[in-house]
Design an enzyme around this catalytic site. Sequence first.
Site, PDB file in Angstrom:
ATOM      1  N   LYS A 224      20.323  -5.428  -5.575  1.00 39.87           N
ATOM      2  CA  LYS A 224      20.842  -6.797  -5.434  1.00 39.87           C
ATOM      3  C   LYS A 224      22.341  -6.876  -5.698  1.00 39.87           C
ATOM      4  O   LYS A 224      23.061  -7.620  -4.999  1.00 39.87           O
ATOM      5  CB  LYS A 224      20.092  -7.726  -6.390  1.00 39.87           C
ATOM      6  CG  LYS A 224      20.480  -9.197  -6.216  1.00 39.87           C
ATOM      7  CD  LYS A 224      19.620 -10.136  -7.047  1.00 39.87           C
ATOM      8  CE  LYS A 224      19.978 -11.588  -6.784  1.00 39.87           C
ATOM      9  NZ  LYS A 224      19.130 -12.528  -7.565  1.00 39.87           N
TER      10      LYS A 224
ATOM     11  N   GLU B   1       4.597 -10.091   4.198  1.00 35.77           N
ATOM     12  CA  GLU B   1       5.528  -9.035   4.601  1.00 35.77           C
ATOM     13  C   GLU B   1       4.901  -8.043   5.580  1.00 35.77           C
ATOM     14  O   GLU B   1       5.582  -7.509   6.450  1.00 35.77           O
ATOM     15  CB  GLU B   1       6.047  -8.281   3.377  1.00 35.77           C
ATOM     16  CG  GLU B   1       6.978  -9.085   2.486  1.00 35.77           C
ATOM     17  CD  GLU B   1       6.254  -9.844   1.378  1.00 35.77           C
ATOM     18  OE1 GLU B   1       6.933 -10.414   0.503  1.00 35.77           O
ATOM     19  OE2 GLU B   1       4.991  -9.862   1.399  1.00 35.77           O
TER      20      GLU B   1
ATOM     21  N   PHE C 112      11.431  -5.775 -13.720  1.00 40.14           N
ATOM     22  CA  PHE C 112      10.587  -6.723 -13.004  1.00 40.14           C
ATOM     23  C   PHE C 112      10.749  -6.554 -11.498  1.00 40.14           C
ATOM     24  O   PHE C 112      11.854  -6.540 -10.981  1.00 40.14           O
ATOM     25  CB  PHE C 112      10.945  -8.153 -13.413  1.00 40.14           C
ATOM     26  CG  PHE C 112      10.174  -9.211 -12.677  1.00 40.14           C
ATOM     27  CD1 PHE C 112       8.803  -9.353 -12.878  1.00 40.14           C
ATOM     28  CD2 PHE C 112      10.806 -10.047 -11.775  1.00 40.14           C
ATOM     29  CE1 PHE C 112       8.083 -10.327 -12.196  1.00 40.14           C
ATOM     30  CE2 PHE C 112      10.101 -11.023 -11.085  1.00 40.14           C
ATOM     31  CZ  PHE C 112       8.724 -11.161 -11.300  1.00 40.14           C
TER      32      PHE C 112
ATOM     33  N   MET D 109     -17.087  -1.179  15.286  1.00 42.91           N
ATOM     34  CA  MET D 109     -16.978   0.261  15.511  1.00 42.91           C
ATOM     35  C   MET D 109     -17.661   1.040  14.387  1.00 42.91           C
ATOM     36  O   MET D 109     -18.341   2.043  14.636  1.00 42.91           O
ATOM     37  CB  MET D 109     -15.514   0.686  15.642  1.00 42.91           C
ATOM     38  CG  MET D 109     -15.338   2.141  16.047  1.00 42.91           C
ATOM     39  SD  MET D 109     -16.009   2.509  17.686  1.00 42.91           S
ATOM     40  CE  MET D 109     -14.593   2.124  18.721  1.00 42.91           C
TER      41      MET D 109
END
Length: 558
Positions: free
Chosen positions: A163, A51, A113, A469
């Site tokens: 949902k 994601e 959940f 760096m």
Amino acid sequence: MQLTGADILLECLLEQGVDTIFGFPGGAVLNIYDSLYKYRDRIRHYLTSHEQGAAHAADGYARVTGKVGVCLATSGPGATNLVTGIATAYMDSVPVVAITGNVPLNLLGKDSFQEVDITGITMPITKHNFIVKDVNDLADIVRRAFYIAQEGRPGPVLIDIPKDITAQKAEYTPAPKREIPRRTEYISEKALAHAIDLIRSSSKPLIYAGGGVIASDAAQELLEFAEKINAPVTLSLMGMGGFPATHPNYTGMIGMHGTKTSNMAATQCDLLIAIGARFSDRVVSKVERFAPHARILHIDIDEAEVNKNVRTSRFIIGDVREVLRELNKRLERVERREWMDYIQDMKTKYPLSGSNGKDMLTPQYILEKIYELTGGDAIVATEVGQHQIWTAQYYKFTRPRTFVSSGGLGTMGFGLGASIGAQVGAPGKRVFNIAGDGSFRMNMNELATAVEYNLPIIEVIMNNHALGMVRQWQNLFYDSRYSQTTLDRCTDFVKLAEAFGAVGYNLTRKEDVEETIRKAMAQNRPVVINCEIDRDLKVYPMVPPGAPIDEVIMDMGD
């Protein structure tokens, strides 16, 4: 007509001109993905490996196209995996709409959940966020989200949809896309007159431009403005491409890794004109010694940035393009020959070191060759670290929306996902992602995405077997105590590329650079070039943290 919430969502995305989504499915967004299957001829979904990659891809897409980037994730860990990408877009003012699923309404707040309070988590890193609790509100919320993401100073907006909302039905009425006005209400004749007085009375002006120039599509107006008042121009990291690096008035980047010319010009100028820039700490460093002889004129769309970090003499709040257009109408051309001769002399006296004609393989030489072989016509994304700064210094960006990099948040692992979004958004362009080996390891899984969709991205790894760096800081400021920055690992990046289905090349000699880049550009699929560079190469110039920006370390001898 009656539609499910999932179908309403997709119809509203089509209203907004969305034809591309980056995402990853899960239980809470199954209804949306079922609708995406039906809408697959009108909205293309790119399945990323993670994601976070989807969020960065939406960000890169937005930076290159100027449109809103869209990403989609499920509830819980799917939603939280977007957070770094959302924060990256927020810090760099990139218009992104992130859509997340959540548990059904009756399970909210019960530690269900894969439930998280994603609106609470993202409140500090979004322009606004929504949780949809009534399917009848969904269409209006989607339309408002896109408007907010683009209006004024752009930024990310999150929509969280339980949902059951995506399954319920409601009446859908199509609506035209809302016009995004340019912010002009505070561009007054008085403010313009004050600005013009400052410009006309200045003998040593310096233009300091940032990402706001690109966000407002004001590059042409900035060029006209700089040529009219005949002033040198320096850019922040986010401003790269907002003014052509090949122009004689360009002095290079400003700040911690800015050129000595830019930093000295800021120290010696009598007027600093900040345009679409926010005076970040990496530019200003020691505030009380920044532009000590200058009056400061600040032009920005966001009034919250004015007098936040540096005190200004005058300011104009408004869309940068519109402000510059108004100023250009009222200004006449001037010479300022003495000041510009001095600037040109400084550029000659203190050039960037480049590849120094050494026989060794250096990132500077590689970047100069990429610029030469692409004719400067590529889109270049970066990860974060030494390679990012070398890219800003040595690749000559001449057009806006061709440099894609995480400036404000400094997100390692950003570049590969962002380059995927950039390639999708600009399919006719050659896209390079410049990475360090540390950054590449973070999100190299997105190579699978590039291969799956046959995106011909060229991944160039400046492989110094270190977190370069951080190691540089340890060398300069921590007596060379290299704590956890050495990456002597056994990973073979060429074999890794081949395992993903990409092409891999090893590059170890300077004389092979041109041939390798040409071979990579001849491929029509993802390529990884592993460039073995010296571990002790450093980014210069450099201003030590907290020092005035005119105290520039040019190399190890300073």
